[in-house]
Design a protein around this motif. Sequence first.
Motif, mmCIF file in Angstrom:
data_model
loop_
_atom_site.group_PDB
_atom_site.id
_atom_site.type_symbol
_atom_site.label_atom_id
_atom_site.label_comp_id
_atom_site.label_asym_id
_atom_site.label_seq_id
_atom_site.Cartn_x
_atom_site.Cartn_y
_atom_site.Cartn_z
ATOM 1 N N LEU A 32 27.999 74.563 -28.605
ATOM 2 C CA LEU A 32 28.385 75.981 -28.607
ATOM 3 C C LEU A 32 29.266 76.310 -29.816
ATOM 4 N N ILE A 73 26.737 74.463 -19.891
ATOM 5 C CA ILE A 73 26.886 75.590 -20.825
ATOM 6 C C ILE A 73 27.637 76.734 -20.161
ATOM 7 N N SER A 74 27.302 77.031 -18.927
ATOM 8 C CA SER A 74 27.981 78.112 -18.202
ATOM 9 C C SER A 74 29.456 77.815 -17.988
ATOM 10 N N SER A 77 31.338 77.970 -21.358
ATOM 11 C CA SER A 77 31.404 79.355 -21.838
ATOM 12 C C SER A 77 32.392 80.195 -21.045
ATOM 13 N N GLN A 89 25.204 81.105 -26.510
ATOM 14 C CA GLN A 89 24.822 80.327 -25.337
ATOM 15 C C GLN A 89 23.319 80.065 -25.327
#
Length: 146
Positions: A32, A73-74, A77, A89
């Motif tokens: 990211l 990733i969630s 983030s 993302q």
Amino acid sequence: MKNLSKPKASFTRFIKLSWYQKFLLGKAFIVLAVYKCLLFIFPFNFFFKKSINLVSSPVAPDEQNLVVIVWAISVVSNRIPLGFTCLVQALAAKWLLRKYPDVHICIGVHKSASQAFSAHAWVVYKNKVILGEQETQVFQPILEWN
């Protein structure tokens, strides 16, 4: 006085994760951060190169692995205050899920009644949104790439 129980609870949850989940969180953060920096340096069309799709697996990838990568990733983030946008993302997810040939990035636009324009990026796998779903707004897809 500031409540310190929330960071402590988050740290406790992090400690309880498996080593693989911790590794994926670190990997997701790095990817990211790299894509966020690259978006400042290169124009957007730089990311449309076909090289991202060259890795293919003769064996069908494990869908549980897909779920865990999207989870990482969630989490990163939402927890890291660096402002990872939906596009960052989506690009990171596409790179981390490059062994999944059915993963697509979609970019869409929305114009509200007040004439406000907005854009959004999301990731689709087998015609299902796996990252970046927006339930409150409907975006008209203008770009989809594999």
